[in-house]
Motif scaffolding. Structure first.
Motif, PDB file in Angstrom:
ATOM      1  N   GLN A   1      41.093   8.688  72.158  1.00 35.69           N
ATOM      2  CA  GLN A   1      41.056   8.611  70.707  1.00 35.69           C
ATOM      3  C   GLN A   1      40.427   9.894  70.156  1.00 35.69           C
ATOM      4  N   SER A   2      40.910  10.332  69.013  1.00 34.93           N
ATOM      5  CA  SER A   2      40.312  11.503  68.383  1.00 34.93           C
ATOM      6  C   SER A   2      38.839  11.244  68.096  1.00 34.93           C
ATOM      7  N   HIS A   3      38.026  12.269  68.304  1.00 37.65           N
ATOM      8  CA  HIS A   3      36.594  12.271  67.978  1.00 37.65           C
ATOM      9  C   HIS A   3      35.752  11.392  68.898  1.00 37.65           C
ATOM     10  N   ILE A   4      36.359  10.789  69.938  1.00 43.42           N
ATOM     11  CA  ILE A   4      35.607   9.937  70.868  1.00 43.42           C
ATOM     12  C   ILE A   4      35.662  10.575  72.256  1.00 43.42           C
ATOM     13  N   PRO A   5      34.507  10.890  72.869  1.00 44.76           N
ATOM     14  CA  PRO A   5      34.493  11.600  74.158  1.00 44.76           C
ATOM     15  C   PRO A   5      34.704  10.674  75.355  1.00 44.76           C
ATOM     16  N   THR A   6      35.790   9.935  75.349  1.00 43.11           N
ATOM     17  CA  THR A   6      36.131   9.053  76.466  1.00 43.11           C
ATOM     18  C   THR A   6      37.616   9.187  76.771  1.00 43.11           C
ATOM     19  N   LEU A   7      37.948   9.236  78.047  1.00 41.87           N
ATOM     20  CA  LEU A   7      39.335   9.324  78.476  1.00 41.87           C
ATOM     21  C   LEU A   7      39.637   8.126  79.371  1.00 41.87           C
ATOM     22  N   ARG A   8      40.650   7.348  79.002  1.00 42.53           N
ATOM     23  CA  ARG A   8      41.013   6.148  79.755  1.00 42.53           C
ATOM     24  C   ARG A   8      42.276   6.388  80.558  1.00 42.53           C
ATOM     25  N   LEU A   9      42.265   5.837  81.765  1.00 43.34           N
ATOM     26  CA  LEU A   9      43.423   5.922  82.661  1.00 43.34           C
ATOM     27  C   LEU A   9      43.929   4.515  82.959  1.00 43.34           C
ATOM     28  N   PHE A  10      45.235   4.301  82.763  1.00 43.07           N
ATOM     29  CA  PHE A  10      45.885   3.040  83.127  1.00 43.07           C
ATOM     30  C   PHE A  10      46.790   3.303  84.328  1.00 43.07           C
ATOM     31  N   LEU A  11      46.612   2.502  85.384  1.00 41.83           N
ATOM     32  CA  LEU A  11      47.460   2.571  86.576  1.00 41.83           C
ATOM     33  C   LEU A  11      48.150   1.220  86.756  1.00 41.83           C
ATOM     34  N   PHE A  12      49.470   1.226  86.925  1.00 47.98           N
ATOM     35  CA  PHE A  12      50.174  -0.063  87.043  1.00 47.98           C
ATOM     36  C   PHE A  12      51.551   0.146  87.668  1.00 47.98           C
ATOM     37  N   ASP A  13      52.070  -0.928  88.244  1.00 41.82           N
ATOM     38  CA  ASP A  13      53.463  -0.961  88.681  1.00 41.82           C
ATOM     39  C   ASP A  13      54.038  -2.298  88.241  1.00 41.82           C
ATOM     40  N   SER A  14      55.251  -2.595  88.659  1.00 38.72           N
ATOM     41  CA  SER A  14      55.947  -3.762  88.111  1.00 38.72           C
ATOM     42  C   SER A  14      55.708  -5.060  88.871  1.00 38.72           C
ATOM     43  N   HIS A  15      55.058  -5.003  90.034  1.00 34.70           N
ATOM     44  CA  HIS A  15      54.979  -6.224  90.825  1.00 34.70           C
ATOM     45  C   HIS A  15      53.623  -6.422  91.509  1.00 34.70           C
ATOM     46  N   THR A  16      52.590  -5.745  91.070  1.00 42.33           N
ATOM     47  CA  THR A  16      51.275  -5.874  91.702  1.00 42.33           C
ATOM     48  C   THR A  16      50.266  -6.448  90.714  1.00 42.33           C
ATOM     49  N   ASN A  17      49.478  -7.411  91.206  1.00 45.62           N
ATOM     50  CA  ASN A  17      48.351  -7.946  90.437  1.00 45.62           C
ATOM     51  C   ASN A  17      47.078  -7.349  91.036  1.00 45.62           C
ATOM     52  N   PRO A  18      46.562  -6.266  90.468  1.00 42.80           N
ATOM     53  CA  PRO A  18      45.404  -5.595  91.073  1.00 42.80           C
ATOM     54  C   PRO A  18      44.178  -6.473  91.223  1.00 42.80           C
ATOM     55  N   SER A  19      43.999  -7.433  90.307  1.00 45.29           N
ATOM     56  CA  SER A  19      42.783  -8.250  90.371  1.00 45.29           C
ATOM     57  C   SER A  19      42.708  -9.084  91.651  1.00 45.29           C
ATOM     58  N   THR A  20      43.855  -9.408  92.242  1.00 41.77           N
ATOM     59  CA  THR A  20      43.855 -10.215  93.457  1.00 41.77           C
ATOM     60  C   THR A  20      44.371  -9.456  94.685  1.00 41.77           C
ATOM     61  N   GLN A  21      45.145  -8.411  94.472  1.00 38.65           N
ATOM     62  CA  GLN A  21      45.792  -7.736  95.596  1.00 38.65           C
ATOM     63  C   GLN A  21      45.148  -6.410  95.980  1.00 38.65           C
ATOM     64  N   CYS A  22      44.408  -5.802  95.071  1.00 36.73           N
ATOM     65  CA  CYS A  22      43.800  -4.504  95.375  1.00 36.73           C
ATOM     66  C   CYS A  22      42.369  -4.717  95.854  1.00 36.73           C
ATOM     67  N   GLN A  23      42.204  -4.898  97.144  1.00 37.09           N
ATOM     68  CA  GLN A  23      40.903  -5.149  97.734  1.00 37.09           C
ATOM     69  C   GLN A  23      40.200  -3.830  98.063  1.00 37.09           C
ATOM     70  N   ASN A  24      38.857  -3.873  97.928  1.00 37.17           N
ATOM     71  CA  ASN A  24      38.046  -2.693  98.243  1.00 37.17           C
ATOM     72  C   ASN A  24      38.502  -1.460  97.448  1.00 37.17           C
ATOM     73  N   LEU A  25      38.650  -1.668  96.147  1.00 38.19           N
ATOM     74  CA  LEU A  25      39.114  -0.602  95.253  1.00 38.19           C
ATOM     75  C   LEU A  25      38.069   0.506  95.145  1.00 38.19           C
ATOM     76  N   LYS A  26      38.516   1.748  95.318  1.00 40.16           N
ATOM     77  CA  LYS A  26      37.635   2.903  95.216  1.00 40.16           C
ATOM     78  C   LYS A  26      38.280   3.964  94.313  1.00 40.16           C
ATOM     79  N   VAL A  27      37.450   4.602  93.480  1.00 38.63           N
ATOM     80  CA  VAL A  27      37.925   5.662  92.580  1.00 38.63           C
ATOM     81  C   VAL A  27      36.982   6.850  92.711  1.00 38.63           C
ATOM     82  N   ARG A  28      37.562   8.025  92.924  1.00 44.23           N
ATOM     83  CA  ARG A  28      36.760   9.242  93.046  1.00 44.23           C
ATOM     84  C   ARG A  28      37.414  10.360  92.244  1.00 44.23           C
ATOM     85  N   VAL A  29      36.578  11.142  91.531  1.00 46.02           N
ATOM     86  CA  VAL A  29      37.085  12.267  90.747  1.00 46.02           C
ATOM     87  C   VAL A  29      36.897  13.555  91.541  1.00 46.02           C
TER      88      VAL A  29
END
Length: 554
Positions: free
Chosen positions: A21-49
Motif C-alpha cells: 500500500q502507498s505510504h505503508i512500509p510493509t510488503l506482502r507476499l501471497f503464494l498459492f496454487d490451485s490444489h494445495t491447502n497449506p494450512s494442512t499440507q505444508c508441514q514444517n514451513l520455513k521462510v528465509r530472505v
C-alpha cells in the motif's frame, strides 16, 4: 510482470503476488496454487530472505521436500526486522518490513541514484513516459520532425504521410469555457459567449495535416488515413504551415494556422481567441463614463455597455440587449448542432453529460487486420461529421517496432487508460461506483466499484531452487487500483433495477464505451483476479480484481 518458467522448475505452478500500500512500509507476499491447502499440507514451513540473491526462499514438507524461490522487487527491505509468515487454507502469506514505503521518491529514483543502468537518461525518459501526460506527448511528437502512426496489432502504416503538427484537442466544454470567460450575467458579455460558441461550432472540422490529441485518443483528418472509404463530402480542410500567422477572425479547429513547433501549436487551442487582448482592453483602458470597449478585431461582437448603479441593477440599454441577439448568419447550422454538446473528443469513455443523441459513433478498424483502432462520429450519411477519425493510443504505435524504445505510445494500455479515466471521474463525481453501458445500444454491460486506488503489485510464477546460483531477473512493482466488478449480462431483473436506481440517485457514475472495448476490459479484469488466492477473489457477489494505472513503476 509475469515470469514464465519451465515445467520442471515449478511442476505445480505455484504463483506469487507481491502487494503493498502507498505510504505503508510493509510488503506482502501471497503464494498459492490451485490444489494445495497449506494450512494442512505444508508441514514444517520455513521462510528465509536472501538479500544477496534478491529472493525469498520458502520450503516445507509435503510427502517430499518442496523448496521455492520468489524474486524480490526493487524495494528497501529492513534486514534487521523479523520475517512473519503463516499458512492459510488456500495460500501462504509472508510479510516483509521495509525501510521506506514503496512510493517513496528515493525508490522511484533507484536507477539514477545507484547508477544501476548504463543509460540513466533513457531510463528516466521511459519512467516519465509512464505518466502518459498529454502535454508530454505533444512535446515529444512535435520534436520528432514527422510522425507516422501504425496499427499495434499488425504494424501496418496508417498514415499517408508523416504528420508534423500536433495540437491539444479543443475543449469539449465550449459553452462553459466561454461563459466562464465572458460571464453569463445580463449586464456582462453573455451575448458574446453565445456568439463565440456558435462561430466555433460552425467552423469546427478536422484539418488535414493536423493531429489533435487528448489524454486517450488522437484525431486525424480522414484524408490523412490510409483505407478511409467514407462518402465524399469534399474532404477535410487543407492545412498549410504559415508560420506564426493566425487569422484573428478564425479560432476553430479547422483553421489552425500554427507552426510546427510546440510553442506555435499552443496558439491554436480553443482559448486562443483574443483572450489576452480582450483582458488588456478591459483592464488597461480608461472606463470613461463606465464605458467598456471591446477589441476592434472582434467587430462581430459589438459591446457598448452603459452600466448604471452596479452590474446587477439590470439597467442595461435595450440597444445592448438587441445587439447581443444572434443574427441569422450566426445561427448554428443544422449539420453542426450535434457539436454543441461537445461530444466529439474523448470517445474512449463517454460521460453521460457529454452523450449526444445526434451523433452515432462507428468503430474504425485496421484496413489490413480489422483490429479495432478507434471510432468516428457520423450523422445519417455515415460520413464523419467533422471529417475526422479518433484513434485510441492503446491500439496504435508511433514507430516500428511496435513497443520499441522510440514508440511514444508504448506505455498506453486499455487498462491504464480506463483506470485513469475511472479515477478522474471518481474525483469529479465523488462516486466510487461506475456503471458501464454499450455506447451504441445503451444497454447495461458492467458495474465497477473502486476499492483501493493506491496499491502496488506484481505477479509471476515461483522459481525452483535446484542448481540455480545466479540472482533471478529483476521484477518491478506496478501502480494499480483494486476494484470489484461484475458483468451485467447474467444479473437478475431486481439487480438491474437496483443499479438503475443508483444511477438515478447519483450514487453511481454512468459511462459509455464501445462494445469491443468493454469485452476486452472484462477479459482483462477476469484475468487479473487470478493474481490473488480464491479467498480474496470475491465479495458480496462481485469479483475482486485490479488494473494498472499510470505512474512510476518500481
Amino acid at each position: 510482470m509475469s515470469l514464465e518458467l519451465r515445467t520442471g522448475e515449478n511442476p505445480r505452478k505455484w504463483r506469487f503476488t507481491w502487494e503493498a500500500q502507498s505510504h505503508i512500509p510493509t510488503l506482502r507476499l501471497f503464494l498459492f496454487d490451485s490444489h494445495t491447502n497449506p494450512s494442512t499440507q505444508c508441514q514444517n514451513l520455513k521462510v528465509r530472505v536472501s538479500l544477496s540473491q534478491s529472493s525469498v526462499l520458502v520450503s516445507w514438507c509435503q510427502e517430499t521436500h518442496i523448496s521455492l524461490r520468489v524474486p524480490i522487487p526493487r524495494v528497501l527491505v529492513d534486514s534487521e526486522s523479523p520475517v512473519s509468515f503463516k499458512a492459510l487454507d488456500d495460500h501462504i502469506e509472508v510479510k516483509l518490513v521495509l525501510l521506506l514505503p514503496v512510493d517513496h521518491p528515493i525508490i522511484s529514483s533507484f536507477d539514477s541514484i545507484l547508477n544501476l543502468t548504463d543509460d540513466v537518461e533513457n531510463a528516466s525518459s521511459d519512467a516519465s513516459s509512464k505518466r502518459m501526460s498529454m502535454d508530454s506527448d505533444i512535446k515529444s511528437l512535435s520534436s520528432c520532425g514527422g510522425v507516422d502512426f501504425y496499427c499495434r496489432s499488425c504494424s501496418v502504416k496508417l498514415t499517408r504521410s508523416p504528420l508534423r503538427n500536433f495540437v491539444e484537442m479543443p475543449s469539449v466544454n465550449w459553452r462553459e469555457v466561454a461563459d466562464n470567460w465572458f460571464g453569463a450575467c445580463c449586464c456582462s458579455f453573455g451575448g458574446i459567449s453565445e456568439k463565440l460558441v456558435t462561430r466555433y461550432v460552425n467552423s469546427y472540422t478536422c484539418a488535414k495535416g493536423v493531429c489533435l490529441l487528448n489524454s486517450t485518443t488522437i484525431a486525424l483528418c480522414k484524408d490523412d488515413i490510409v483505407g478511409c472509404n467514407f462518402p465524399d463530402l469534399g474532404g477535410c480542410q487543407s492545412y498549410e504551415d504559415e508560420g506564426d500567422s493566425i487569422d484573428d477572425h478564425e479560432f476553430g479547429g479547422s483553421t489552425l494556422n500554427s507552426g510546427s513547433n510546440h510553442s506555435r501549436n499552443e496558439k491554436s487551442r480553443f482559448t486562443q481567441f483574443k483572450h489576452e487582448e480582450f483582458a488588456a482592453n478591459c483592464e488597461g483602458k480608461e472606463n470613461n463614463g463606465d464605458h467598456l470597449s471591446h477589441p476592434s478585431s472582434e467587430s462581430d461582437f459589438p459591446v457598448n455597455l452603459t452600466l448604471a448603479q452596479g452590474c446587477c441593477m439590470h439597467h442595461t440599454s435595450e440597444a445592448l440587449i438587441e445587439s447581443q441577439k444572434p443574427s441569422k448568419n450566426m445561427e448554428i447550422l443544422d449539420n453542426k448542432k450535434s457539436f454543441l454538446n461537445g461530444f466529439l473528443g474523448n470517445v474512449f469513455m463517454v460521460r453521460s453529460s457529454n452523450l449526444s443523441m445526434d451523433v452515432e459513433w462507428i468503430e474504425f478498424v485496421c484496413p489490413q487486420c480489422s483490429s479495432l483502432l478507434g471510432a468516428y462520429p457520423c450523422s445519417n450519411d455515415r460520413a464523419p461529421v467533422d471529417g475526422g477519425v479518433r484513434l485510441f493510443k492503446c491500439y496504435i504505435s508511433t514507430s516500428l517496432p511496435v513497443g520499441g524504445s522510440r514508440d511514444l505510445f508504448r506505455n498506453y494500455t486499455l487498462g491504464r487508460m480506463f483506470s485513469d479515466q475511472l479515477l478522474d471521474n471518481a474525483k469529479d463525481e465523488l462516486s466510487f461506483r461506475t456503471v458501464v453501458r454499450d455506447l451504441k445500444t445503451k444497454s447495461l454491460m458492467l458495474q465497477i466499484v473502486l476499492v483501493n486506488t493506491n496499491c502496488w503489485s506484481c505477479t509471476g510464477y515461483c522459481l525452483g531452487t535446484e542448481g540455480i546460483s545466479e540472482p533471478p531477473s529483476k521484477i518491478d512493482l506496478q501502480p494499480i487500483i483494486k476494484v470489484l466488478f461484475s458483468e451485467c449480462c447474467n444479473i437478475t431483473k431486481s439487480q438491474i433495477r437496483t443499479i438503475e436506481d443508483w444511477v438515478k440517485k447519483d450514487l453511481a457514475d454512468e459511462v459509455f464505451m464501445l462494445r469491443h472495448q468493454i469485452a476486452e476490459l472484462v477479459e482483462s479484469l477476469v484475468s487479473a483476479k487470478d493474481m490473488l488466492p480464491p479467498s480474496y477473489s470475491s465479495f458480496e457477489g462481485l469479483w475482486l480484481s485490479s488494473m494498472q494505472k499510470t505512474g512510476f513503476s518500481l
